[in-house]
Design a protein around this motif. Sequence first.
Motif, PDB file in Angstrom:
ATOM      1  N   LYS A   1       0.829  -1.207   0.000  1.00  0.00           N
ATOM      2  CA  LYS A   1       0.000   0.000   0.000  1.00  0.00           C
ATOM      3  C   LYS A   1       0.868   1.263   0.000  1.00  0.00           C
ATOM      4  O   LYS A   1       0.549   2.247  -0.674  1.00  0.00           O
ATOM      5  CB  LYS A   1      -0.943   0.025   1.213  1.00  0.00           C
ATOM      6  N   ILE A   2       1.963   1.240   0.722  1.00  0.00           N
ATOM      7  CA  ILE A   2       2.870   2.392   0.747  1.00  0.00           C
ATOM      8  C   ILE A   2       3.523   2.583  -0.613  1.00  0.00           C
ATOM      9  O   ILE A   2       3.660   3.711  -1.096  1.00  0.00           O
ATOM     10  CB  ILE A   2       3.922   2.222   1.867  1.00  0.00           C
ATOM     11  N   VAL A   3       3.904   1.484  -1.272  1.00  0.00           N
ATOM     12  CA  VAL A   3       4.495   1.576  -2.606  1.00  0.00           C
ATOM     13  C   VAL A   3       3.484   2.137  -3.603  1.00  0.00           C
ATOM     14  O   VAL A   3       3.805   3.019  -4.404  1.00  0.00           O
ATOM     15  CB  VAL A   3       5.026   0.191  -3.064  1.00  0.00           C
ATOM     16  N   LYS A   4       2.239   1.652  -3.543  1.00  0.00           N
ATOM     17  CA  LYS A   4       1.204   2.158  -4.452  1.00  0.00           C
ATOM     18  C   LYS A   4       0.943   3.638  -4.218  1.00  0.00           C
ATOM     19  O   LYS A   4       0.767   4.406  -5.170  1.00  0.00           O
ATOM     20  CB  LYS A   4      -0.089   1.360  -4.274  1.00  0.00           C
ATOM     21  N   LEU A   5       0.912   4.052  -2.958  1.00  0.00           N
ATOM     22  CA  LEU A   5       0.701   5.460  -2.641  1.00  0.00           C
ATOM     23  C   LEU A   5       1.853   6.316  -3.144  1.00  0.00           C
ATOM     24  O   LEU A   5       1.641   7.415  -3.675  1.00  0.00           O
ATOM     25  CB  LEU A   5       0.528   5.648  -1.132  1.00  0.00           C
ATOM     26  N   SER A   6       3.069   5.813  -3.028  1.00  0.00           N
ATOM     27  CA  SER A   6       4.232   6.557  -3.510  1.00  0.00           C
ATOM     28  C   SER A   6       4.190   6.729  -5.026  1.00  0.00           C
ATOM     29  O   SER A   6       4.448   7.829  -5.541  1.00  0.00           O
ATOM     30  CB  SER A   6       5.524   5.835  -3.123  1.00  0.00           C
ATOM     31  N   PHE A   7       3.848   5.672  -5.745  1.00  0.00           N
ATOM     32  CA  PHE A   7       3.763   5.788  -7.194  1.00  0.00           C
ATOM     33  C   PHE A   7       2.604   6.675  -7.627  1.00  0.00           C
ATOM     34  O   PHE A   7       2.708   7.409  -8.609  1.00  0.00           O
ATOM     35  CB  PHE A   7       3.662   4.408  -7.847  1.00  0.00           C
ATOM     36  N   ALA A   8       1.486   6.642  -6.889  1.00  0.00           N
ATOM     37  CA  ALA A   8       0.373   7.534  -7.204  1.00  0.00           C
ATOM     38  C   ALA A   8       0.780   8.987  -6.981  1.00  0.00           C
ATOM     39  O   ALA A   8       0.416   9.866  -7.766  1.00  0.00           O
ATOM     40  CB  ALA A   8      -0.845   7.180  -6.356  1.00  0.00           C
ATOM     41  N   ALA A   9       1.531   9.239  -5.921  1.00  0.00           N
ATOM     42  CA  ALA A   9       1.996  10.610  -5.669  1.00  0.00           C
ATOM     43  C   ALA A   9       2.943  11.064  -6.769  1.00  0.00           C
ATOM     44  O   ALA A   9       2.881  12.220  -7.216  1.00  0.00           O
ATOM     45  CB  ALA A   9       2.676  10.694  -4.309  1.00  0.00           C
ATOM     46  N   LEU A  10       3.811  10.176  -7.230  1.00  0.00           N
ATOM     47  CA  LEU A  10       4.696  10.536  -8.338  1.00  0.00           C
ATOM     48  C   LEU A  10       3.910  10.771  -9.623  1.00  0.00           C
ATOM     49  O   LEU A  10       4.147  11.739 -10.346  1.00  0.00           O
ATOM     50  CB  LEU A  10       5.732   9.441  -8.572  1.00  0.00           C
ATOM     51  N   LYS A  11       2.954   9.893  -9.893  1.00  0.00           N
ATOM     52  CA  LYS A  11       2.216   9.934 -11.148  1.00  0.00           C
ATOM     53  C   LYS A  11       1.268  11.125 -11.229  1.00  0.00           C
ATOM     54  O   LYS A  11       1.149  11.748 -12.276  1.00  0.00           O
ATOM     55  CB  LYS A  11       1.434   8.633 -11.303  1.00  0.00           C
ATOM     56  N   TYR A  12       0.584  11.428 -10.126  1.00  0.00           N
ATOM     57  CA  TYR A  12      -0.450  12.453 -10.166  1.00  0.00           C
ATOM     58  C   TYR A  12      -0.045  13.773  -9.522  1.00  0.00           C
ATOM     59  O   TYR A  12      -0.798  14.734  -9.610  1.00  0.00           O
ATOM     60  CB  TYR A  12      -1.723  11.945  -9.481  1.00  0.00           C
ATOM     61  N   MET A  13       1.101  13.825  -8.855  1.00  0.00           N
ATOM     62  CA  MET A  13       1.456  15.060  -8.182  1.00  0.00           C
ATOM     63  C   MET A  13       2.821  15.589  -8.620  1.00  0.00           C
ATOM     64  O   MET A  13       2.921  16.725  -9.087  1.00  0.00           O
ATOM     65  CB  MET A  13       1.447  14.865  -6.656  1.00  0.00           C
ATOM     66  N   VAL A  14       3.861  14.808  -8.479  1.00  0.00           N
ATOM     67  CA  VAL A  14       5.220  15.316  -8.694  1.00  0.00           C
ATOM     68  C   VAL A  14       5.492  15.586 -10.172  1.00  0.00           C
ATOM     69  O   VAL A  14       5.879  16.705 -10.544  1.00  0.00           O
ATOM     70  CB  VAL A  14       6.258  14.332  -8.113  1.00  0.00           C
ATOM     71  N   VAL A  15       5.287  14.593 -11.007  1.00  0.00           N
ATOM     72  CA  VAL A  15       5.601  14.745 -12.429  1.00  0.00           C
ATOM     73  C   VAL A  15       4.732  15.820 -13.087  1.00  0.00           C
ATOM     74  O   VAL A  15       5.255  16.708 -13.769  1.00  0.00           O
ATOM     75  CB  VAL A  15       5.493  13.385 -13.164  1.00  0.00           C
ATOM     76  N   PRO A  16       3.396  15.804 -12.890  1.00  0.00           N
ATOM     77  CA  PRO A  16       2.605  16.879 -13.505  1.00  0.00           C
ATOM     78  C   PRO A  16       2.930  18.264 -12.953  1.00  0.00           C
ATOM     79  O   PRO A  16       2.928  19.245 -13.698  1.00  0.00           O
ATOM     80  CB  PRO A  16       1.156  16.505 -13.184  1.00  0.00           C
ATOM     81  N   ALA A  17       3.212  18.358 -11.662  1.00  0.00           N
ATOM     82  CA  ALA A  17       3.521  19.665 -11.081  1.00  0.00           C
ATOM     83  C   ALA A  17       4.802  20.240 -11.671  1.00  0.00           C
ATOM     84  O   ALA A  17       4.866  21.427 -12.004  1.00  0.00           O
ATOM     85  CB  ALA A  17       3.642  19.557  -9.564  1.00  0.00           C
ATOM     86  N   VAL A  18       5.809  19.411 -11.818  1.00  0.00           N
ATOM     87  CA  VAL A  18       7.070  19.874 -12.404  1.00  0.00           C
ATOM     88  C   VAL A  18       6.864  20.243 -13.866  1.00  0.00           C
ATOM     89  O   VAL A  18       7.364  21.269 -14.347  1.00  0.00           O
ATOM     90  CB  VAL A  18       8.182  18.808 -12.230  1.00  0.00           C
ATOM     91  N   ALA A  19       6.104  19.416 -14.591  1.00  0.00           N
ATOM     92  CA  ALA A  19       5.867  19.700 -16.012  1.00  0.00           C
ATOM     93  C   ALA A  19       5.063  20.984 -16.193  1.00  0.00           C
ATOM     94  O   ALA A  19       5.397  21.813 -17.056  1.00  0.00           O
ATOM     95  CB  ALA A  19       5.135  18.517 -16.651  1.00  0.00           C
ATOM     96  N   ILE A  20       4.019  21.178 -15.403  1.00  0.00           N
ATOM     97  CA  ILE A  20       3.203  22.391 -15.516  1.00  0.00           C
ATOM     98  C   ILE A  20       4.018  23.623 -15.145  1.00  0.00           C
ATOM     99  O   ILE A  20       3.911  24.671 -15.792  1.00  0.00           O
ATOM    100  CB  ILE A  20       1.931  22.266 -14.659  1.00  0.00           C
TER     101      ILE A  20
END
Length: 111
Positions: free
Chosen positions: A61-80
């Motif tokens: 569950k922690i791994v899934k949450l980490s990948f969701a945070a990367l996928k939906y928060m970190v990468v789009p925020a940096v790109a935007i």
Amino acid sequence: MPLSELLSQFQDVAERASVSISEYGSVMTSIQQYILDNFGPKGLYAAYISAAAVGILVFWKIVKLSFAALKYMVVPAVAIAFVGSFFLPYTFSSLLPVTVTGCSLFLLFKA
């Protein structure tokens, strides 16, 4: 803060951590002995398997949450923020907190 004060605080934290670990070890030993007394070795094996299953579930569950945070928060925020720095009169470093906040809210409402 002087280095000697920082080192003394680090030493205090390390001592408290070692005390906590020794207390945890004594608790685990008593739990293990209780299971052996009441359920025997097969009960202890079942407890180990159950604890491992719960541990793997929590880890996954922690791994899934980490990948969701990367996928939906970190990468789009940096790109935007990167794209926004080209089209807006703001710098990347001033846009990044705004985009991280927006993507965090998106991730929060998505969940």
